[in-house]
Design a protein around this motif. Sequence first.
Motif, PDB file in Angstrom:
ATOM      1  N   PHE A   1       0.822  -1.217   0.000  1.00 19.63           N
ATOM      2  CA  PHE A   1       0.000   0.000   0.000  1.00 19.63           C
ATOM      3  C   PHE A   1       0.854   1.264   0.000  1.00 19.63           C
ATOM      4  CE2 PHE A   1      -3.671  -2.552   0.842  1.00 19.63           C
ATOM      5  CZ  PHE A   1      -3.218  -3.568   1.655  1.00 19.63           C
ATOM      6  N   ILE A   2       0.337   2.278  -0.663  1.00 18.58           N
ATOM      7  CA  ILE A   2       0.921   3.611  -0.563  1.00 18.58           C
ATOM      8  C   ILE A   2      -0.141   4.486   0.077  1.00 18.58           C
ATOM      9  CG2 ILE A   2       1.826   5.618  -1.812  1.00 18.58           C
ATOM     10  CD1 ILE A   2       2.748   3.684  -4.004  1.00 18.58           C
ATOM     11  N   LEU A   3       0.234   5.137   1.146  1.00 17.12           N
ATOM     12  CA  LEU A   3      -0.719   5.919   1.924  1.00 17.12           C
ATOM     13  C   LEU A   3      -1.038   7.225   1.208  1.00 17.12           C
ATOM     14  CD1 LEU A   3      -0.242   6.221   5.751  1.00 17.12           C
ATOM     15  CD2 LEU A   3      -1.278   8.061   4.467  1.00 17.12           C
ATOM     16  N   SER A   4      -2.322   7.504   1.082  1.00 20.13           N
ATOM     17  CA  SER A   4      -2.726   8.782   0.491  1.00 20.13           C
ATOM     18  C   SER A   4      -3.190   9.740   1.588  1.00 20.13           C
ATOM     19  CB  SER A   4      -3.853   8.550  -0.528  1.00 20.13           C
ATOM     20  OG  SER A   4      -4.363   9.771  -0.990  1.00 20.13           O
ATOM     21  N   SER A   5      -4.006   9.227   2.503  1.00 17.54           N
ATOM     22  CA  SER A   5      -4.429  10.034   3.649  1.00 17.54           C
ATOM     23  C   SER A   5      -4.836   9.087   4.776  1.00 17.54           C
ATOM     24  CB  SER A   5      -5.585  10.953   3.273  1.00 17.54           C
ATOM     25  OG  SER A   5      -6.730  10.192   2.964  1.00 17.54           O
ATOM     26  N   GLY A   6      -4.918   9.627   5.988  1.00 16.47           N
ATOM     27  CA  GLY A   6      -5.318   8.796   7.120  1.00 16.47           C
ATOM     28  C   GLY A   6      -4.124   8.346   7.940  1.00 16.47           C
ATOM     29  N   THR A   7      -4.414   7.553   8.952  1.00 20.82           N
ATOM     30  CA  THR A   7      -3.376   7.045   9.861  1.00 20.82           C
ATOM     31  C   THR A   7      -3.562   5.543  10.003  1.00 20.82           C
ATOM     32  OG1 THR A   7      -3.466   9.133  11.082  1.00 20.82           O
ATOM     33  CG2 THR A   7      -2.382   7.280  12.172  1.00 20.82           C
ATOM     34  N   PHE A   8      -2.470   4.810   9.913  1.00 19.65           N
ATOM     35  CA  PHE A   8      -2.540   3.347   9.911  1.00 19.65           C
ATOM     36  C   PHE A   8      -1.588   2.774  10.934  1.00 19.65           C
ATOM     37  CE2 PHE A   8      -5.280   2.845   6.270  1.00 19.65           C
ATOM     38  CZ  PHE A   8      -5.162   4.074   5.651  1.00 19.65           C
ATOM     39  N   LEU A   9      -2.066   1.765  11.648  1.00 23.28           N
ATOM     40  CA  LEU A   9      -1.251   1.082  12.646  1.00 23.28           C
ATOM     41  C   LEU A   9      -0.779  -0.239  12.056  1.00 23.28           C
ATOM     42  CD1 LEU A   9      -0.201   0.578  15.557  1.00 23.28           C
ATOM     43  CD2 LEU A   9      -2.447  -0.357  16.104  1.00 23.28           C
ATOM     44  N   ILE A  10       0.537  -0.443  12.082  1.00 22.97           N
ATOM     45  CA  ILE A  10       1.112  -1.696  11.592  1.00 22.97           C
ATOM     46  C   ILE A  10       1.540  -2.498  12.813  1.00 22.97           C
ATOM     47  CG2 ILE A  10       2.909  -2.717  10.137  1.00 22.97           C
ATOM     48  CD1 ILE A  10       2.951   0.198   8.831  1.00 22.97           C
TER      49      ILE A  10
ATOM     50  N   ILE B   1       3.711   1.094   2.629  1.00 27.46           N
ATOM     51  CA  ILE B   1       3.515   0.004   3.599  1.00 27.46           C
ATOM     52  C   ILE B   1       3.679  -1.287   2.816  1.00 27.46           C
ATOM     53  CG2 ILE B   1       1.980  -0.986   5.329  1.00 27.46           C
ATOM     54  CD1 ILE B   1       0.423   1.669   5.320  1.00 27.46           C
ATOM     55  N   GLY B   2       4.884  -1.868   2.927  1.00 24.02           N
ATOM     56  CA  GLY B   2       5.138  -3.076   2.164  1.00 24.02           C
ATOM     57  C   GLY B   2       6.461  -3.696   2.542  1.00 24.02           C
ATOM     58  N   MET B   3       6.857  -4.679   1.817  1.00 22.82           N
ATOM     59  CA  MET B   3       8.137  -5.399   1.974  1.00 22.82           C
ATOM     60  C   MET B   3       8.398  -5.769   3.426  1.00 22.82           C
ATOM     61  SD  MET B   3      10.314  -4.229  -1.281  1.00 22.82           S
ATOM     62  CE  MET B   3      10.683  -2.515  -0.974  1.00 22.82           C
ATOM     63  N   GLU B   4       9.547  -5.424   3.973  1.00 25.06           N
ATOM     64  CA  GLU B   4       9.889  -5.907   5.324  1.00 25.06           C
ATOM     65  C   GLU B   4       8.866  -5.551   6.389  1.00 25.06           C
ATOM     66  OE1 GLU B   4      12.075  -4.427   3.390  1.00 25.06           O
ATOM     67  OE2 GLU B   4      14.098  -5.224   3.646  1.00 25.06           O
TER      68      GLU B   4
END
Lengths: 149, 140
Positions: free
Chosen positions: A51-60, A77-80
């Motif tokens: 994923f590529i973040l455009s807007s918002g907040t994400f918890l990994i 948000i990807g790979m490792e």
Amino acid sequence: MSGELKILKKDTIFSSLTQADFELLRSLMDKQNIQEGEILATRKERATRFFILSSGTFLISMNDGKSAVMDRPGDFIGMELLSSKGEYISTVIALENGEVFAIKRDDFLDLIQEDSPLAETIMLHWNSFLEENFPFVEQKEFAGMEYHY
Amino acid sequence: MYGLQAIAMNNGWAISVVGVSIVFTGLMLLSLSISRIHKVLDFWDNRNNIHIFRKKSQERSEPIPLPFTEKNKASARQFRLLIKTMDDPFSLQRLLHLAEISGIERPHSSLCYLIKARIIQPDHQGNYFFNREAFDRFTS
């Protein structure tokens, strides 16, 4: 300039790509609106998208209790951070309403496995980004990406 | 006087040695430079990755002056109580899980708000800590 390109051209791992490379990357991106609490990826499931973040907040949420929060447009948000050996190793949850651009994992890995300036640029910037922002995440070597990611 | 004697008398040998030395030193420096030019090109290609040349990237989450409603203050206090039961620094995903099972209203966005207000901050090792100062400032 389209919204996707504006986001990619900001201070992201993709910002130094050529116009042609931007167009190629853009052709792989699929916009998705995300609601608060929505899960984009679940640990142990088959990894299908980055994923590529455009807007918002994400918890990994990673598998050792550690976490990362990403909230900057253009963050990748990807790979490792997200997968290993074809399986998600983290769960990604939206903490607020937002928007992401999803890229199929296989398409992205095909892109960066080529022996091209595009692949080299992305990987160099990605490694710097990880080192600077998430030093606790183990970085993988270049070879065998299909297996590693 | 002619020949080798004349050369010796007028410092000809010294001049020759100096001249040869200058030429060979120059050639050596030139060949060393050419042999290292690939490193200079690599450095130029990757200059953006060198810290002193890198643009100062925007801080990941700059403090945003947030309006804190009574609802925000109440959920901040609820999160504070949960954090007190956890280790320091604590796992953010565990905190979210506790918030969900505790019945906190809209736990995801409430947690997001606390992160944006810097009441909850990362320790850059994958865990998070509670910023008492920011909490007191926003909830007083």
